[in-house]
Motif scaffolding. Structure first.
Motif, PDB file in Angstrom:
ATOM      1  N   ALA A   1       0.839  -1.186  -0.039  1.00  0.00           N
ATOM      2  CA  ALA A   1       0.070   0.086  -0.059  1.00  0.00           C
ATOM      3  C   ALA A   1       0.863   1.243  -0.052  1.00  0.00           C
ATOM      4  O   ALA A   1       0.483   2.237  -0.529  1.00  0.00           O
ATOM      5  N   ALA A   2       1.857   1.267   0.527  1.00  0.00           N
ATOM      6  CA  ALA A   2       2.954   2.419   0.841  1.00  0.00           C
ATOM      7  C   ALA A   2       3.519   2.625  -0.648  1.00  0.00           C
ATOM      8  O   ALA A   2       3.460   3.655  -1.077  1.00  0.00           O
ATOM      9  N   SER A   3       3.737   1.710  -1.348  1.00  0.00           N
ATOM     10  CA  SER A   3       4.315   1.598  -2.739  1.00  0.00           C
ATOM     11  C   SER A   3       3.214   2.228  -3.717  1.00  0.00           C
ATOM     12  O   SER A   3       3.483   3.168  -4.347  1.00  0.00           O
ATOM     13  N   LEU A   4       2.098   1.610  -3.497  1.00  0.00           N
ATOM     14  CA  LEU A   4       1.049   2.161  -4.284  1.00  0.00           C
ATOM     15  C   LEU A   4       0.639   3.568  -4.279  1.00  0.00           C
ATOM     16  O   LEU A   4       0.450   4.480  -4.953  1.00  0.00           O
ATOM     17  N   SER A   5       0.872   4.063  -2.980  1.00  0.00           N
ATOM     18  CA  SER A   5       0.384   5.449  -2.599  1.00  0.00           C
ATOM     19  C   SER A   5       1.230   6.300  -2.914  1.00  0.00           C
ATOM     20  O   SER A   5       1.102   7.434  -3.612  1.00  0.00           O
ATOM     21  N   ILE A   6       2.545   6.199  -2.584  1.00  0.00           N
ATOM     22  CA  ILE A   6       3.654   7.069  -3.484  1.00  0.00           C
ATOM     23  C   ILE A   6       3.750   7.317  -4.804  1.00  0.00           C
ATOM     24  O   ILE A   6       3.827   8.321  -5.234  1.00  0.00           O
ATOM     25  N   ASP A   7       3.672   5.962  -5.452  1.00  0.00           N
ATOM     26  CA  ASP A   7       3.634   6.088  -6.895  1.00  0.00           C
ATOM     27  C   ASP A   7       2.593   6.903  -7.214  1.00  0.00           C
ATOM     28  O   ASP A   7       2.655   7.651  -8.438  1.00  0.00           O
ATOM     29  N   LYS A   8       1.270   6.736  -6.513  1.00  0.00           N
ATOM     30  CA  LYS A   8       0.238   7.548  -7.340  1.00  0.00           C
ATOM     31  C   LYS A   8       0.675   9.000  -6.910  1.00  0.00           C
ATOM     32  O   LYS A   8       0.076   9.956  -7.928  1.00  0.00           O
ATOM     33  N   ALA A   9       1.146   9.286  -6.037  1.00  0.00           N
ATOM     34  CA  ALA A   9       1.240  10.918  -5.609  1.00  0.00           C
ATOM     35  C   ALA A   9       2.370  11.426  -6.663  1.00  0.00           C
ATOM     36  O   ALA A   9       2.424  12.681  -7.159  1.00  0.00           O
ATOM     37  N   PHE A  10       3.388  10.614  -7.107  1.00  0.00           N
ATOM     38  CA  PHE A  10       4.343  11.165  -8.107  1.00  0.00           C
ATOM     39  C   PHE A  10       3.995  10.579  -9.547  1.00  0.00           C
ATOM     40  O   PHE A  10       4.918  10.694 -10.474  1.00  0.00           O
ATOM     41  N   GLU A  11       2.909  10.440  -9.671  1.00  0.00           N
ATOM     42  CA  GLU A  11       2.495   9.923 -11.016  1.00  0.00           C
ATOM     43  C   GLU A  11       2.657  10.822 -12.266  1.00  0.00           C
ATOM     44  O   GLU A  11       3.178  10.462 -13.495  1.00  0.00           O
ATOM     45  N   VAL A  12       2.673  12.255 -11.973  1.00  0.00           N
ATOM     46  CA  VAL A  12       3.062  13.568 -12.806  1.00  0.00           C
ATOM     47  C   VAL A  12       4.369  13.992 -12.480  1.00  0.00           C
ATOM     48  O   VAL A  12       4.142  14.341 -11.083  1.00  0.00           O
ATOM     49  N   ASP A  13       4.978  14.407 -13.341  1.00  0.00           N
ATOM     50  CA  ASP A  13       6.101  15.149 -13.128  1.00  0.00           C
ATOM     51  C   ASP A  13       6.299  16.462 -13.853  1.00  0.00           C
ATOM     52  O   ASP A  13       7.146  17.299 -13.685  1.00  0.00           O
ATOM     53  N   GLN A  14       5.228  16.730 -14.639  1.00  0.00           N
ATOM     54  CA  GLN A  14       5.202  18.053 -15.215  1.00  0.00           C
ATOM     55  C   GLN A  14       3.581  18.357 -15.805  1.00  0.00           C
ATOM     56  O   GLN A  14       2.997  17.275 -15.579  1.00  0.00           O
ATOM     57  N   ARG A  15       3.487  19.773 -15.925  1.00  0.00           N
ATOM     58  CA  ARG A  15       1.845  19.842 -16.233  1.00  0.00           C
ATOM     59  C   ARG A  15       1.700  18.818 -17.480  1.00  0.00           C
ATOM     60  O   ARG A  15       2.466  19.402 -18.597  1.00  0.00           O
ATOM     61  N   PRO A  16       0.642  18.392 -17.681  1.00  0.00           N
ATOM     62  CA  PRO A  16       0.034  17.728 -18.741  1.00  0.00           C
ATOM     63  C   PRO A  16      -0.546  18.502 -19.901  1.00  0.00           C
ATOM     64  O   PRO A  16      -1.298  19.431 -19.409  1.00  0.00           O
ATOM     65  N   LYS A  17      -0.418  18.218 -20.915  1.00  0.00           N
ATOM     66  CA  LYS A  17      -1.218  18.861 -22.044  1.00  0.00           C
ATOM     67  C   LYS A  17      -2.612  18.243 -22.384  1.00  0.00           C
ATOM     68  O   LYS A  17      -2.902  16.923 -22.231  1.00  0.00           O
ATOM     69  N   GLU A  18      -3.486  19.229 -22.500  1.00  0.00           N
ATOM     70  CA  GLU A  18      -4.896  18.725 -22.926  1.00  0.00           C
ATOM     71  C   GLU A  18      -4.937  18.090 -24.142  1.00  0.00           C
ATOM     72  O   GLU A  18      -4.376  18.394 -25.126  1.00  0.00           O
ATOM     73  N   GLN A  19      -5.969  17.060 -24.230  1.00  0.00           N
ATOM     74  CA  GLN A  19      -5.919  16.264 -25.326  1.00  0.00           C
ATOM     75  C   GLN A  19      -7.617  16.151 -25.675  1.00  0.00           C
ATOM     76  O   GLN A  19      -8.251  16.470 -24.861  1.00  0.00           O
ATOM     77  N   THR A  20      -7.864  15.916 -26.712  1.00  0.00           N
ATOM     78  CA  THR A  20      -9.206  15.437 -27.390  1.00  0.00           C
ATOM     79  C   THR A  20      -9.153  14.171 -27.930  1.00  0.00           C
ATOM     80  O   THR A  20      -8.508  13.850 -28.915  1.00  0.00           O
ATOM     81  N   TRP A  21     -10.510  13.422 -27.594  1.00  0.00           N
ATOM     82  CA  TRP A  21     -10.885  12.171 -28.369  1.00  0.00           C
ATOM     83  C   TRP A  21     -12.027  11.951 -28.891  1.00  0.00           C
ATOM     84  O   TRP A  21     -12.967  12.544 -28.126  1.00  0.00           O
ATOM     85  N   ASN A  22     -12.238  11.821 -30.059  1.00  0.00           N
ATOM     86  CA  ASN A  22     -13.594  11.745 -30.679  1.00  0.00           C
ATOM     87  C   ASN A  22     -13.978  10.324 -30.996  1.00  0.00           C
ATOM     88  O   ASN A  22     -13.004   9.553 -31.627  1.00  0.00           O
ATOM     89  N   PHE A  23     -15.287   9.650 -30.806  1.00  0.00           N
ATOM     90  CA  PHE A  23     -15.681   8.400 -31.071  1.00  0.00           C
ATOM     91  C   PHE A  23     -16.691   8.319 -31.595  1.00  0.00           C
ATOM     92  O   PHE A  23     -17.951   8.972 -31.169  1.00  0.00           O
ATOM     93  N   LYS A  24     -16.907   7.720 -32.825  1.00  0.00           N
ATOM     94  CA  LYS A  24     -18.282   7.805 -33.728  1.00  0.00           C
ATOM     95  C   LYS A  24     -18.365   6.395 -34.392  1.00  0.00           C
ATOM     96  O   LYS A  24     -17.196   6.354 -35.174  1.00  0.00           O
ATOM     97  N   GLY A  25     -19.195   5.479 -34.071  1.00  0.00           N
ATOM     98  CA  GLY A  25     -19.453   4.346 -34.830  1.00  0.00           C
ATOM     99  C   GLY A  25     -18.139   3.351 -33.892  1.00  0.00           C
ATOM    100  O   GLY A  25     -17.506   3.698 -33.246  1.00  0.00           O
ATOM    101  N   ASN A  26     -18.181   2.028 -34.608  1.00  0.00           N
ATOM    102  CA  ASN A  26     -17.479   1.068 -33.997  1.00  0.00           C
ATOM    103  C   ASN A  26     -17.510   1.189 -32.504  1.00  0.00           C
ATOM    104  O   ASN A  26     -16.757   0.842 -31.790  1.00  0.00           O
ATOM    105  N   PHE A  27     -18.807   0.910 -31.991  1.00  0.00           N
ATOM    106  CA  PHE A  27     -19.365   0.715 -30.617  1.00  0.00           C
ATOM    107  C   PHE A  27     -19.578  -0.667 -30.644  1.00  0.00           C
ATOM    108  O   PHE A  27     -20.713  -1.257 -31.029  1.00  0.00           O
ATOM    109  N   TYR A  28     -18.765  -1.531 -29.768  1.00  0.00           N
ATOM    110  CA  TYR A  28     -18.860  -2.881 -29.748  1.00  0.00           C
ATOM    111  C   TYR A  28     -19.447  -3.109 -28.265  1.00  0.00           C
ATOM    112  O   TYR A  28     -18.889  -2.655 -27.137  1.00  0.00           O
ATOM    113  N   GLN A  29     -20.454  -4.273 -28.366  1.00  0.00           N
ATOM    114  CA  GLN A  29     -21.147  -4.370 -26.830  1.00  0.00           C
ATOM    115  C   GLN A  29     -20.501  -5.394 -26.220  1.00  0.00           C
ATOM    116  O   GLN A  29     -19.728  -6.134 -26.959  1.00  0.00           O
ATOM    117  N   GLN A  30     -20.892  -6.094 -25.221  1.00  0.00           N
ATOM    118  CA  GLN A  30     -20.464  -7.156 -24.631  1.00  0.00           C
ATOM    119  C   GLN A  30     -20.943  -8.288 -25.509  1.00  0.00           C
ATOM    120  O   GLN A  30     -21.606  -8.336 -26.367  1.00  0.00           O
TER     121      GLN A  30
END
Length: 846
Positions: free
Chosen positions: A203-232
């Motif tokens: 748990a200690a390892s998971l927690s510290i890794d989570k806190a340091f997941e990002v080391d610089q400001r991330p860039k904003e991205q956009t994803w679009n999805f239309k069609g190819n929707f697969y059900q279970q």
């Protein structure tokens, strides 16, 4: 930057920390086995014991046969010491009580006691056995060294590291908390195991890794999805043939047992979002076939309600996005009020590797079984294509394509983010005091972190050991920040982080007091104002302590106290352990009433606390807080607008059996077994949790219900027959009336007049309490209970203290509890003042 310790480092951390952890555990175990002072000293001397009517009974009727080495049945009652509380004495006394209950002893050829004598002996000996059990499990009013519970660990990591725990739970690797009387805070009941020790490092390892997941400001991205929707898989072929995968269709609500079309994943978003943060999600959707011709009996869906589109997170690493996952909170929800396709916008948090999954929150119950139900109830309404289809596979395709089945249809999606990302983020600001770490800053940052983690100052020797560990890791090739992260993990494995501070000789440091206050009222570590006050030595001052309690109670952080305390006191943590039958109570699942009913109780208690209302109003109130689904269950759906279905609002009930705790679905569900109800079970629940006067357990060899029930036609008749036994009547006259008052509700809290659908077995809710107080229904019982507010307030105070101190309340605490209550009696024990009175009491401060 993401750092992870090699296996060799984990091993070193384990070897370095294990002796300390085991030392702490040994200390805790030592406390458990300290000699316990006898609580009831007046029974300790043999002279007093001989005056005990139970002892006199045994001497007169039992000892002749049961004495010495040749005692009948090897049961020596002559040497039975009623002043002892050891296990063997308890076993022997329980056996004697059982034989008296069964009327097996004295034997037929011996002198026989009168019925009154026998009942008096049973009562006195049972009371003595109850005190023995309290004495043997007691801790002499001491809190045995205790560790953070799972919920406390999770909350502490959140506040210590500045991480969002909506989708992250480092305590998921821990074994389940040990509990006593529903409380997970009891120190002497907690268990330390090798598995838990290993889990702390993970748990200690998971927690510290989570806190340091990002080391610089991330860039904003956009994803679009239309069609190819697969059900279970079960729907894949049907959707490909019917729609060529142009749409993502939602059918089931997300809590079905055999889910089908309950979670709509984005099949092309396989890795989820790249960075934890807030994301904008836009959904082009519409409600389909709200005018469906089929009956709700066949579909198990309420077409009078707007369809509710929800978003729940899915962990893409699990690789099963179409079924229920361990962590999947409802992140957002909107009602689809019309049948026109349009865009719906949401802002939701998402952790790295998670993706949004779309849900029909009030969708069909058991869509998989709907084909059979349609043929059974609405076959004539089915299109010809379905009636002509052969086999379940072709029927399913025809059903989806031609049958006008209600569902939510999504045809396009857009995800953008992370939006409005602050840098440095909260973790870097807390741990590094900036976005980077220089070597000359390491000692100061370790010092600051260790003090916050330990909730007390750290001495120079400890700090030097952590700094040496950092230097060793740095010398092995780890960067400044990587070595720093390794050291933080070792701090999270320290007993000073995992265990609460111990008070010595009745004294408590300001830091221990700050810790105790914070975990009581926020279920997490002390915040900066509280820690700063502790450092000045002012927190012991009564007025300062009182002001801090008031500050915390008024903060949003105290919502955790409300949730956790109600889970323990009322047993709400066990909701779902005996789930209601899915066929009889399908609406319970379709409306997610397990979660909603729990939320009702929390909002109700929160309101009573904020308004400082008298404690008895928790029982006698005629209002509560409900949403649309609960309003439907309670028969007041006209008071909650359909377009505000997911919002909770205050409702004043005309029907006075609603309102207050005893009319709430959460209470009525947790005191039932998921299928039917029992006045005995609900009566026992009331005695234990409301009045604080639990009955002793039934005799081991007496059946729960007497087998001779000839002539019994109703539950009341059955229990009347059971009470014909004098020994059974002694407890059931206290239990049954309380339980019968709640029989006006079924196993999920729906009001009823009859037990059966044929309306032949009418529910009877009248009763009589000891003292000849009669009532005809729950509303009248609530008023009688409010008149016994002293009992309720004392029990509530005892439960609050158990939650706050991490130990059971013992008979020797009665005087201290009375001193807490006495100044509040004339005003009906206002809730906020009651908690404040607990905080400034000697029990809490010392």
């Amino acid at each position: 930057m993401k750092a992870s310790l090699p296996e060799s480092t984990n091993s070193r951390l384990l070897l370095n920390s294990l002796p300390i952890l085991l030392g702490a555990v040994a200390g805790a175990l030592l406390l458990c086995f300290l000699p316990m002072a006898t609580i009831f000293a007046q029974d300790a001397s043999q002279s007093n014991i001989r005056k005990n009517p139970g002892q006199r009974f045994l001497v007169r009727y039992c000892v002749d046969c049961h004495q010495g080495a040749d005692a009948d049945g090897q049961r020596d009652l002559q040497s039975l010491d009623l002043g002892s509380s050891d296990f063997d004495t308890q076993v022997l006394l329980q056996e004697a009580i059982d034989q008296l209950n069964l009327k097996s002893m004295p034997p037929e050829d011996a002198d026989q006691p009168s019925n009154a004598e026998r009942l008096e002996a049973i009562s006195v000996l049972t009371d003595r056995l109850t005190l023995m059990r309290l004495d043997s499990r007691g801790t002499n009013s001491r809190t045995v060294l205790r560790q953070l519970s799972r919920r406390e660990y999770r909350n502490t990591v959140r506040d210590l590291l500045g991480v969002d725990t909506t989708m992250f739970d480092p305590s998921k690797v821990f074994p389940r908390d040990s509990g006593v009387e529903n409380f997970d805070t009891i120190g002497d009941a907690q268990v330390m195991s090798a598995h838990l020790l290993e889990s702390y490092f993970e748990a200690a390892s998971l927690s510290i890794d989570k806190a340091f997941e990002v080391d610089q400001r991330p860039k904003e991205q956009t994803w679009n999805f239309k069609g190819n929707f697969y059900q279970q898989a079960e729907l894949a072929s049907a959707h490909k043939e019917a729609f060529r995968n142009r749409y993502l269709c939602l059918y089931d609500h997300p809590f079905n047992d055999k889910i089908e079309g309950g979670y709509g994943p984005i099949s092309e978003f396989k890795l989820g979002v790249p960075v934890s943060g807030t994301y904008e999600v836009r959904v082009f959707a519409k409600a389909m076939h709200r005018d469906s011709p089929y009956s709700s009996k066949a579909m198990r869906l309420d077409l009078d309600e707007p369809f509710r589109l929800g978003i729940r997170p899915g962990d893409t690493r699990i690789e099963d996005m179409v079924h229920r996952q361990p962590i999947q909170p409802l992140l957002a929800e909107q009602a689809i009020m019309d049948d026109e396709v349009r865009w719906y916008r949401f802002e939701i948090p998402l952790d790295k590797g998670f993706a949004p999954r779309f849900t029909f929150e009030n969708g069909h119950h058991d869509f998989r079984g709907m084909v059979g139900r349609l043929y059974r109830y609405d076959k004539r309404k089915l299109p010809e294509q379905i009636r002509k289809a052969s086999g379940i596979f072709r029927q399913r395709i025809a059903l989806i394509h031609h049958a006008q089945i209600p569902h939510i249809r999504i045809s396009e999606l857009e995800i953008r983010g992370p939006i409005d990302y602050a840098w440095p983020n909260s973790s870097h600001a807390l741990l590094l005091d900036g976005d980077t770490l220089r070597e000359e800053q390491v000692a100061d940052r370790l010092h600051a972190f260790a003090e916050r983690a330990f909730r007390q100052p750290i001495d120079n020797i400890e700090l030097a050991s952590f700094f040496s560990f950092w230097k060793m890791r740095h010398s092995l090739g780890r960067s400044v920040e990587e070595a720093f992260q390794d050291t933080l993990k070792s701090i999270l494995c320290s007993p000073k982080f995992l265990f609460f501070q111990n008070s010595e000789a009745g004294k408590s440091s300001d830091y221990a007091l700050a810790e105790r206050l914070s975990y009581f009222l926020t279920s997490s570590m002390p915040d900066k104002p509280l820690f700063d006050l502790a450092s000045t030595g002012k927190l012991k001052d009564r007025e300062v302590l009182l002001a801090q309690a008031q500050r915390l109670l008024e903060s949003d952080a105290s919502d955790a106290f409300v949730v956790d305390f109600l889970d323990s006191w009322l047993g709400l943590r066990s909701l779902g352990s005996m789930p209601p039958d899915e066929n009889d109570f399908w609406f319970y699942y379709s409306g997610n009433l397990e979660s909603d009913s729990k939320r009702e109780t929390e909002l109700f208690f929160r309101d009573m606390l904020d308004r400082n209302r008298p404690a008895a109003e928790l029982l006698s109130s005629t209002n509560s807080f409900i949403n649309r689904d609960l309003a439907k269950l309670y028969g007041v759906k006209d008071q909650v607008a359909p377009d505000k279905a997911n919002l909770f609002q205050r409702i004043d009930f005309d029907n006075s059996i609603r309102g207050g705790l005893l009319g709430q679905s959460s209470i009525l569900t947790v005191s039932a077994n998921g299928i039917d109800t029992s006045p005995v079970v609900r009566g026992v629940w009331m005695l234990e949790n409301i009045l604080g006067t639990p009955t002793p357990p039934p005799p081991d060899e007496v059946p729960a219900i007497d087998p001779d029930v000839r002539g019994a036609k109703t539950m009341r008749d059955l229990l009347d027959k059971h009470r014909e036994s004098d020994t059974c009547n002694e407890c059931h006259r206290k239990i049954d009336p309380l339980g019968f008052a709640l029989e006006s509700f079924d196993a999920v809290g729906r009001e009823r007049e009859f037990y059966d659908l044929n309306r032949k077995n009418r529910v009877s809710t009248s009763g009589e309490l000891p003292g000849n107080d009669k009532f005809s229904n729950l509303a009248e019982l609530k008023q009688l209970l409010a008149q016994r507010e002293d009992f309720f307030a004392r029990n509530l105070t005892s439960k609050l203290l158990t939650h706050a101190l991490g130990r059971r309340m013992e008979p020797s605490d009665r005087g201290a509890i009375d001193r807490i209550l006495s100044p509040l009696e004339s005003r009906g024990y206002p809730l906020q003042e009651l908690i404040e009175s607990i905080v400034v009491s000697d029990l809490f401060r010392k």
